[in-house]
Design an enzyme around this catalytic site. Sequence first.
Site, PDB file in Angstrom:
ATOM      1  N   HIS A 435       0.748  -1.183  -0.109  1.00 23.55           N
ATOM      2  CA  HIS A 435       0.020  -0.028   0.011  1.00 23.55           C
ATOM      3  C   HIS A 435       0.952   1.398   0.135  1.00 23.55           C
ATOM      4  O   HIS A 435       0.525   2.359  -0.156  1.00 23.55           O
ATOM      5  CB  HIS A 435      -1.022  -0.134   1.167  1.00 23.55           C
ATOM      6  CG  HIS A 435      -2.338   0.284   0.824  1.00 23.55           C
ATOM      7  ND1 HIS A 435      -2.573   1.577   0.162  1.00 23.55           N
ATOM      8  CD2 HIS A 435      -3.591  -0.049   1.314  1.00 23.55           C
ATOM      9  CE1 HIS A 435      -3.852   1.562   0.035  1.00 23.55           C
ATOM     10  NE2 HIS A 435      -4.453   0.727   0.803  1.00 23.55           N
ATOM     11  N   ASP A 439      -2.544   3.267  -4.009  1.00 27.41           N
ATOM     12  CA  ASP A 439      -3.524   3.209  -3.397  1.00 27.41           C
ATOM     13  C   ASP A 439      -4.527   2.315  -4.059  1.00 27.41           C
ATOM     14  O   ASP A 439      -4.353   1.622  -5.023  1.00 27.41           O
ATOM     15  CB  ASP A 439      -4.388   4.747  -3.511  1.00 27.41           C
ATOM     16  CG  ASP A 439      -3.528   5.593  -2.465  1.00 27.41           C
ATOM     17  OD1 ASP A 439      -2.900   5.076  -1.486  1.00 27.41           O
ATOM     18  OD2 ASP A 439      -3.521   6.913  -3.025  1.00 27.41           O
TER      19      ASP A 439
END
Length: 464
Positions: A435, A439
């Site tokens: 992450h 995104d």
Amino acid sequence: MAQVLEFRLPDLGEGLTEAEVVRWLVEVGDVVAIDQPVVEVETAKAMVEVPCPYAGVVTARFGEEGTELPVGAPLLTVAVGEQDAGAAGDAGDATEGSGNVLVGYGTGAPPARRRRVRPAPMASGSRGASGAVEAAAPVAAAAPAANGSARTAGVPAAAHAIAVAERPADGPVPVISPLVRRLARENGVDLRQLSGSGPEGLILRADVEDVLRADAARGRGVGAPAAPAAGPAQASGSRVPLKGVRGAVADKLSRSRREIPDATCWVDADATELMRARAAMNAAGGQKISLLALLARICTAALARHPELNSRVDMEAREIVRLDAVHLGFAAQTERGLVVPVVRDAHTRDAESLTAEFARLTEAARAGTLTPAELTGGTFTLNNYGVFGVDGSTPIINHPEAAMLGVGRIVPKPWVHEGELAVRQVVQLSLTFDHRVCDGGTAGGFLRYVADCVEQPAVLLRTL
């Protein structure tokens, strides 16, 4: 006059700190040539034949088969210098050595004829004036040391120092292998009470295991105290060392979980058209195209659209490093455990080339002959866990990569196709991603593109 040289376990590749002796290829007394393989070892990445950089007569070996040795530990000693005519062939100046550590790199000298050199009979307390073995003995039969114990015959000074590193109060314990000391310590075996079966009483792993087997037959562990009168029952079981491939996998996955904030998204896709397209390709003749190759081709096309996922994170510089080339790793299950061979420059290959490379690397993985270079440097991993008969998974990222695509089994399922319920070939796709590099929108876009290509292979034509 012969000179005795010690050959130590060399550095066999990136990040490798130890290796397990699988099979000795020479015996004490054999004549070896420069760069002749002398031992087969198993590292965390592959099976490797280790060549000796010296030519001469093997005078000692260190490490039984099954023993794990650290890089830099003694492997064997070789007496080099004057030998019988023709003993070492045209191996060159034996005292120089080639400096090579891996098979395939070296002087190219032909291997010497292996033969056993037997020592001539000697009178007690004296050494013969001639004979290859007498001249090659690594350590003379020394007089008793100050503490009253003699040095182990046939063990060079460096190895002997290791043997007496853990010195009890009443004298040295004749043990060379750290594995033997650890096995004894973990099972409560007092090495001072053992008589070794090795040369000059050297304690071997088999000696400790014999004690453990004998004690198990009596019903309790060596050195274990009597059972307490009361208390909770302890579960019994066995211990499996985390070493070799299993240890490397454990270290890598643990690091991935510690360092990477991963997330997973997944989607079901109708793979009916992809399966039909593959069948049509194979019916047209030529090399058969594997399903894995088609999935890899889809992956590389998706990474071209979403390069954020072909990257790695440099936390020291606090930068995301986006990589130009796609070196595609793929999970391969072998008898030695799970390995991840890497297809170099997968983005430049077509389906036929990918099929051939997958087949070559898979065969090498099963044979245990993958090189360290073929197991490192991946930038993205494709994990086809459908071969195990499961639909989905949340795979752990192969550190230091940024993402992994998982593919489940393709099975007939009810599916709404063109407004009607039909039986279609359905597959679950999952993407685990770092992450930090992107995104959910980017990850979702990547996975959606992969699913679109699976459902409509013609979508790939836009990027060909």
